[in-house]
Structure formats: structure tokens, C-alpha cells
Write a protein that holds these residues in place. Structure first.
Motif, PDB file in Angstrom:
ATOM      1  N   ILE A  67       0.830  -1.201   0.000  1.00 10.31           N
ATOM      2  CA  ILE A  67       0.000   0.000   0.000  1.00 10.31           C
ATOM      3  C   ILE A  67       0.869   1.257   0.000  1.00 10.31           C
ATOM      4  N   GLY A  68       1.912   1.258   0.808  1.00  9.48           N
ATOM      5  CA  GLY A  68       2.826   2.406   0.853  1.00  9.48           C
ATOM      6  C   GLY A  68       3.521   2.647  -0.473  1.00  9.48           C
ATOM      7  N   PHE A  69       3.966   1.572  -1.120  1.00  4.11           N
ATOM      8  CA  PHE A  69       4.644   1.679  -2.410  1.00  4.11           C
ATOM      9  C   PHE A  69       3.709   2.260  -3.472  1.00  4.11           C
ATOM     10  N   ILE A  70       2.464   1.789  -3.477  1.00  3.12           N
ATOM     11  CA  ILE A  70       1.505   2.267  -4.470  1.00  3.12           C
ATOM     12  C   ILE A  70       1.135   3.730  -4.221  1.00  3.12           C
ATOM     13  N   VAL A  71       0.880   4.096  -2.983  1.00  2.56           N
ATOM     14  CA  VAL A  71       0.482   5.469  -2.660  1.00  2.56           C
ATOM     15  C   VAL A  71       1.633   6.437  -2.937  1.00  2.56           C
ATOM     16  N   ILE A  72       2.826   6.106  -2.501  1.00  2.00           N
ATOM     17  CA  ILE A  72       3.975   6.977  -2.739  1.00  2.00           C
ATOM     18  C   ILE A  72       4.250   7.093  -4.242  1.00  2.00           C
ATOM     19  N   GLY A  73       4.103   5.995  -4.962  1.00  2.00           N
ATOM     20  CA  GLY A  73       4.291   6.030  -6.408  1.00  2.00           C
ATOM     21  C   GLY A  73       3.295   6.939  -7.095  1.00  2.00           C
ATOM     22  N   PHE A  74       2.015   6.868  -6.695  1.00  2.94           N
ATOM     23  CA  PHE A  74       1.006   7.753  -7.274  1.00  2.94           C
ATOM     24  C   PHE A  74       1.339   9.217  -7.001  1.00  2.94           C
ATOM     25  N   VAL A  75       1.761   9.525  -5.791  1.00  2.00           N
ATOM     26  CA  VAL A  75       2.087  10.907  -5.444  1.00  2.00           C
ATOM     27  C   VAL A  75       3.247  11.407  -6.295  1.00  2.00           C
ATOM     28  N   VAL A  76       4.273  10.586  -6.452  1.00  2.00           N
ATOM     29  CA  VAL A  76       5.432  10.987  -7.251  1.00  2.00           C
ATOM     30  C   VAL A  76       5.042  11.144  -8.716  1.00  2.00           C
ATOM     31  N   LEU A  77       4.283  10.203  -9.253  1.00  3.02           N
ATOM     32  CA  LEU A  77       3.889  10.282 -10.661  1.00  3.02           C
ATOM     33  C   LEU A  77       3.025  11.504 -10.948  1.00  3.02           C
ATOM     34  N   ILE A  78       2.097  11.801 -10.073  1.00  2.00           N
ATOM     35  CA  ILE A  78       1.226  12.962 -10.276  1.00  2.00           C
ATOM     36  C   ILE A  78       2.019  14.258 -10.140  1.00  2.00           C
ATOM     37  N   SER A  79       2.968  14.304  -9.194  1.00  2.00           N
ATOM     38  CA  SER A  79       3.749  15.531  -9.021  1.00  2.00           C
ATOM     39  C   SER A  79       4.681  15.784 -10.204  1.00  2.00           C
TER      40      SER A  79
END
Length: 74
Positions: free
Chosen positions: A9-21
């Protein structure tokens, strides 16, 4: 909560935040590269790296989710 599930869950959430930013800067670089044809290769190289890293992030996310379901339900 299982530690593998937390990591997933942490990997997916952090990845989404980085990709969107980073999405906005990649779109502007691609737009500039389309206008300036002379330096197109040097301007699109970071965009290609971003696409490759997004694909790798997606594959790792899928593997982690499948592995988590296998451990949780198996």
C-alpha cells in the motif's frame, strides 16, 4: 496488518504521489520538445525515462499486490 500489505500500500500510494507531481513537468517538456525540433532528442530523453520508470513502477505494484493476495488468502 501484514507488513507485506503495508509495504504494498505504501509503495503504491507513494508512487502515485510521485507520478502525479512529475506529470505536469513532463507534459511541459513534451510540449516544448514538439515546438523546438532541433533539440527534440535531448528534451524528450527525460520523458522517455519517466515513461519507463512508470512502467516499472506499475509492474512492481502488480507483483506486490498479487504476492500480498497470495500470502493473505493462500
Amino acid at each position: 496488518m501484514n507488513s507485506l500489505l503495508g509495504i504494498t500500500i505504501g509503495f503504491i500510494v507513494i508512487g502515485f504521489v510521485v507520478l502525479i507531481s512529475l506529470k505536469g513537468s513532463m507534459e511541459s517538456r513534451l510540449a516544448k520538445a514538439n515546438v523546438e525540433v532541433d533539440e527534440g532528442l535531448t528534451k524528450t530523453n527525460p520523458v522517455v525515462c519517466w515513461i519507463v520508470s512508470t512502467v516499472i513502477w506499475g509492474l512492481v505494484s502488480i507483483i506486490l499486490v498479487v504476492w500480498s493476495f497470495h500470502n493473505y488468502f493462500g
